[in-house]
Design a protein around this motif. Sequence first.
Motif, short mmCIF file in Angstrom:
data_model
loop_
_atom_site.label_atom_id
_atom_site.label_comp_id
_atom_site.label_asym_id
_atom_site.label_seq_id
_atom_site.Cartn_x
_atom_site.Cartn_y
_atom_site.Cartn_z
N UNK A 1 0.80 -1.23 0.00
CA UNK A 1 0.00 0.00 0.00
C UNK A 1 0.83 1.27 0.00
N UNK A 2 2.15 1.15 0.06
CA UNK A 2 3.00 2.34 0.09
C UNK A 2 2.98 3.04 -1.26
N UNK A 3 2.77 4.31 -1.25
CA UNK A 3 2.74 5.10 -2.47
C UNK A 3 4.15 5.22 -3.05
N UNK A 4 4.26 4.97 -4.35
CA UNK A 4 5.53 5.14 -5.05
C UNK A 4 6.49 3.97 -4.89
N UNK A 5 6.09 2.94 -4.18
CA UNK A 5 6.94 1.77 -4.00
C UNK A 5 6.28 0.61 -4.73
N UNK A 6 6.85 0.16 -5.83
CA UNK A 6 6.24 -0.95 -6.57
C UNK A 6 6.44 -2.28 -5.84
N UNK A 7 5.43 -3.12 -5.86
CA UNK A 7 5.49 -4.47 -5.26
C UNK A 7 5.30 -5.49 -6.35
N UNK A 8 6.04 -6.57 -6.30
CA UNK A 8 5.92 -7.67 -7.23
C UNK A 8 5.84 -8.95 -6.41
N UNK A 9 4.86 -9.81 -6.70
CA UNK A 9 4.69 -11.04 -5.92
C UNK A 9 5.89 -11.98 -6.05
N UNK A 10 6.66 -11.89 -7.12
CA UNK A 10 7.84 -12.74 -7.28
C UNK A 10 9.10 -12.07 -6.75
N UNK A 11 9.25 -10.77 -6.99
CA UNK A 11 10.48 -10.07 -6.64
C UNK A 11 10.38 -9.20 -5.40
N UNK A 12 9.22 -9.13 -4.79
CA UNK A 12 9.04 -8.27 -3.62
C UNK A 12 9.21 -6.82 -4.01
N UNK A 13 9.99 -6.09 -3.24
CA UNK A 13 10.24 -4.69 -3.54
C UNK A 13 11.34 -4.55 -4.58
N UNK A 14 12.08 -5.63 -4.82
CA UNK A 14 13.14 -5.68 -5.83
C UNK A 14 14.15 -4.55 -5.65
N UNK A 15 14.57 -4.34 -4.42
CA UNK A 15 15.56 -3.31 -4.14
C UNK A 15 16.94 -3.94 -4.26
N UNK A 16 17.68 -3.52 -5.24
CA UNK A 16 19.01 -4.05 -5.49
C UNK A 16 20.02 -3.39 -4.57
N UNK A 17 21.24 -3.89 -4.57
CA UNK A 17 22.27 -3.39 -3.66
C UNK A 17 22.46 -1.88 -3.76
N UNK A 18 22.36 -1.33 -4.98
CA UNK A 18 22.56 0.11 -5.13
C UNK A 18 21.38 0.91 -4.55
N UNK A 19 20.31 0.24 -4.20
CA UNK A 19 19.15 0.91 -3.61
C UNK A 19 19.13 0.82 -2.10
N UNK A 20 20.27 0.56 -1.48
CA UNK A 20 20.36 0.41 -0.03
C UNK A 20 19.81 1.63 0.72
N UNK A 21 20.06 2.82 0.21
CA UNK A 21 19.58 4.04 0.87
C UNK A 21 18.05 4.05 0.87
N UNK A 22 17.45 3.70 -0.26
CA UNK A 22 15.99 3.65 -0.36
C UNK A 22 15.44 2.62 0.62
N UNK A 23 16.09 1.47 0.71
CA UNK A 23 15.64 0.41 1.61
C UNK A 23 15.66 0.89 3.07
N UNK A 24 16.75 1.55 3.47
CA UNK A 24 16.85 2.03 4.85
C UNK A 24 15.78 3.08 5.14
N UNK A 25 15.50 3.94 4.17
CA UNK A 25 14.46 4.95 4.34
C UNK A 25 13.08 4.29 4.46
N UNK A 26 12.85 3.26 3.66
CA UNK A 26 11.58 2.54 3.70
C UNK A 26 11.38 1.87 5.06
#
Length: 113
Positions: free
Chosen positions: A62-87
């Motif tokens: 339900x988070x706005x602007x954060x895409x969800x995929x049933x297979x890949x989850x949030x699909x946050x790759x290593x370079x997205x570590x900052x986004x992950x920590x903020x989330x």
Amino acid sequence: AAAEFHLDLLGDGLNFKPQFWPKVTLHLAPLLTRGPAKSATACNSKWGRLHTKYNLVKPITNLSGIPWDNALGLNILDEGEVVWKELIALISRQKHPVAKGFRKRGWVHFTAM
């Protein structure tokens, strides 16, 4: 044969009354290809684990602007570590539980729940 739907066995939310689970075991028995028959207690426990996982995933989807995929989850790759920590910080502030396992992996049962 189609499964019967018993409204009288529904509980609150995504729960079922205790009388529901023995009926589930009867429907599962012909589908089992290995292992012992499933008990009503085992089915109820499995549903409880699925329900808990659903309650972890639902706020994330339900988070706005954060895409969800049933297979890949949030699909946050290593370079997205900052986004992950903020989330994680955002969800923690909103008092929503989060499972860190959904960073790169989804949950195929989410839609069915």
